[in-house]
Design a protein around this motif. Structure first.
Motif, mmCIF file in Angstrom:
data_model
loop_
_atom_site.group_PDB
_atom_site.id
_atom_site.type_symbol
_atom_site.label_atom_id
_atom_site.label_comp_id
_atom_site.label_asym_id
_atom_site.label_seq_id
_atom_site.Cartn_x
_atom_site.Cartn_y
_atom_site.Cartn_z
ATOM 1 N N ALA A 157 -2.714 -4.310 7.113
ATOM 2 C CA ALA A 157 -2.761 -5.605 7.796
ATOM 3 C C ALA A 157 -2.465 -6.744 6.827
ATOM 4 O O ALA A 157 -1.737 -7.695 7.160
ATOM 5 N N LEU A 158 -3.009 -6.666 5.635
ATOM 6 C CA LEU A 158 -2.776 -7.719 4.644
ATOM 7 C C LEU A 158 -1.324 -7.735 4.179
ATOM 8 O O LEU A 158 -0.770 -8.796 3.887
ATOM 9 N N ILE A 159 -0.711 -6.573 4.125
ATOM 10 C CA ILE A 159 0.709 -6.492 3.758
ATOM 11 C C ILE A 159 1.571 -7.126 4.847
ATOM 12 O O ILE A 159 2.469 -7.929 4.574
ATOM 13 N N VAL A 160 1.298 -6.774 6.096
ATOM 14 C CA VAL A 160 2.127 -7.241 7.210
ATOM 15 C C VAL A 160 1.867 -8.706 7.545
ATOM 16 O O VAL A 160 2.809 -9.482 7.767
ATOM 17 N N LEU A 161 0.590 -9.096 7.602
ATOM 18 C CA LEU A 161 0.242 -10.441 8.057
ATOM 19 C C LEU A 161 0.241 -11.481 6.947
ATOM 20 O O LEU A 161 0.564 -12.648 7.191
ATOM 21 N N ASN A 162 -0.139 -11.081 5.744
ATOM 22 C CA ASN A 162 -0.294 -12.040 4.651
ATOM 23 C C ASN A 162 0.754 -11.899 3.561
ATOM 24 O O ASN A 162 0.734 -12.653 2.594
ATOM 25 N N GLY A 163 1.637 -10.910 3.692
ATOM 26 C CA GLY A 163 2.677 -10.719 2.682
ATOM 27 C C GLY A 163 2.143 -10.291 1.337
ATOM 28 O O GLY A 163 2.772 -10.540 0.307
ATOM 29 N N ALA A 164 0.983 -9.628 1.320
ATOM 30 C CA ALA A 164 0.372 -9.199 0.061
ATOM 31 C C ALA A 164 1.145 -8.038 -0.550
ATOM 32 O O ALA A 164 1.751 -7.230 0.164
ATOM 33 N N THR A 165 1.110 -7.957 -1.869
ATOM 34 C CA THR A 165 1.677 -6.793 -2.546
ATOM 35 C C THR A 165 0.743 -5.599 -2.297
ATOM 36 O O THR A 165 -0.437 -5.787 -1.969
ATOM 37 N N PRO A 166 1.236 -4.373 -2.448
ATOM 38 C CA PRO A 166 0.361 -3.209 -2.225
ATOM 39 C C PRO A 166 -0.902 -3.240 -3.070
ATOM 40 O O PRO A 166 -2.000 -2.985 -2.566
ATOM 41 N N ALA A 167 -0.756 -3.564 -4.361
ATOM 42 C CA ALA A 167 -1.928 -3.583 -5.250
ATOM 43 C C ALA A 167 -2.926 -4.654 -4.818
ATOM 44 O O ALA A 167 -4.134 -4.409 -4.757
ATOM 45 N N ASP A 168 -2.416 -5.849 -4.495
ATOM 46 C CA ASP A 168 -3.308 -6.927 -4.061
ATOM 47 C C ASP A 168 -3.977 -6.587 -2.733
ATOM 48 O O ASP A 168 -5.152 -6.898 -2.530
ATOM 49 N N ALA A 169 -3.228 -5.954 -1.835
ATOM 50 C CA ALA A 169 -3.779 -5.597 -0.525
ATOM 51 C C ALA A 169 -4.892 -4.564 -0.663
ATOM 52 O O ALA A 169 -5.934 -4.671 -0.008
ATOM 53 N N LEU A 170 -4.681 -3.574 -1.510
ATOM 54 C CA LEU A 170 -5.703 -2.542 -1.719
ATOM 55 C C LEU A 170 -6.958 -3.136 -2.354
ATOM 56 O O LEU A 170 -8.083 -2.821 -1.933
ATOM 57 N N ARG A 171 -6.761 -3.991 -3.351
ATOM 58 C CA ARG A 171 -7.916 -4.624 -3.996
ATOM 59 C C ARG A 171 -8.660 -5.539 -3.029
ATOM 60 O O ARG A 171 -9.900 -5.526 -2.978
ATOM 61 N N ALA A 172 -7.921 -6.328 -2.258
ATOM 62 C CA ALA A 172 -8.553 -7.264 -1.333
ATOM 63 C C ALA A 172 -9.284 -6.530 -0.221
ATOM 64 O O ALA A 172 -10.367 -6.948 0.202
ATOM 65 N N SER A 173 -8.707 -5.437 0.269
ATOM 66 C CA SER A 173 -9.370 -4.651 1.310
ATOM 67 C C SER A 173 -10.682 -4.081 0.797
ATOM 68 O O SER A 173 -11.718 -4.144 1.482
#
Length: 229
Positions: A157-173
């Motif tokens: 969701a963070l990748i699709v909606l917020n344009g997060a990088t994979p590493a940032d999305a995994l850390r943020a999740s």
């Protein structure tokens, strides 16, 4: 991305918001849930391909999040919306999917070792070495499954909606799930209850529960990571 803390009761609200989205286009969501289940079942039955279900799940989650966002905006949803979400964010979603594959492999290896050792313990055929192996394998399995679930839950969701990088999305999740542990626990308990309902209905309820999990994940992502207007 700005992450915010939410109350425990939000865990149930995510389900309610997902259900509201589901009711807008129930037939289409059920069809998408059926596609999800069929592809997962085929991958699981193919020799040496069961772990690829983890890759498919991450990619499909990204597509379903895109479809949920489109449904929330327009009130309609199509299979094309799911495919567009996957295609548009394919590279970062695939990178997150590789992480999911590694977690699945670790769980497979440690899960088999733990169950075999525990069977020996149960039937009295185990040595002290078997006990230690069972404990180590069980700890590794539990750790990988828990940390992997926390990191992967909101990442697509963070990748699709917020344009997060994979590493940032995994850390943020992971950080959001940890920080909002009470709400995540409430949500997890409700999902567990829904999965029990699927068992009791011989899997029929999965046609509704499967898309509902994606839709409620979308709601959770918006709640914990509100997008700037």
């Amino acid at each position: 991305m700005h992450m915010r803390a939410v109350a425990a009761r939000q865990g149930s609200r995510w389900i309610a918001e997902g259900w509201t989205l589901f009711q807008q286009c129930p037939g289409t969501w059920i069809l998408l849930g059926l596609i999800d289940l069929l592809v997962t079942a085929v991958l699981y039955e193919l020799p040496y391909a069961s772990d690829l279900t983890a890759v498919f799940t991450v990619l499909w989650t990204g597509g379903m999040i895109c479809a949920a966002d489109h449904c929330r905006t327009t009130g309609s949803v199509r299979l094309a919306d799911v495919l567009r979400g996957i295609r548009t964010s394919f590279q970062p979603l695939f990178a997150a999917a590789v992480f999911a594959l590694l977690i699945a492999i670790v769980c497979d290896l440690t899960g088999d070792r733990a169950s075999s050792a525990l069977r020996l313990l149960a039937f009295g055929g185990a040595s002290n070495t078997s006990s230690v192996l069972a404990l180590i394998a069980g700890v590794l399995y539990s750790t990988a499954a828990l940390l992997g679930t926390m990191a992967l839950w909101l990442a697509p969701a963070l990748i699709v909606l917020n344009g997060a990088t994979p590493a940032d999305a995994l850390r943020a999740s992971f950080a959001a799930t940890w920080r909002n542990g009470a709400a995540s626990l409430v949500y997890g308990l409700i999902v567990s209850g829904l999965m029990l309902a699927c068992v009791l209905t011989l899997g029929v309820a999965l046609l509704v529960v499967a898309p509902l999990i994606y839709l409620s994940t979308y709601a959770a992502s918006l709640d914990m990571f509100p997008r700037e207007r």
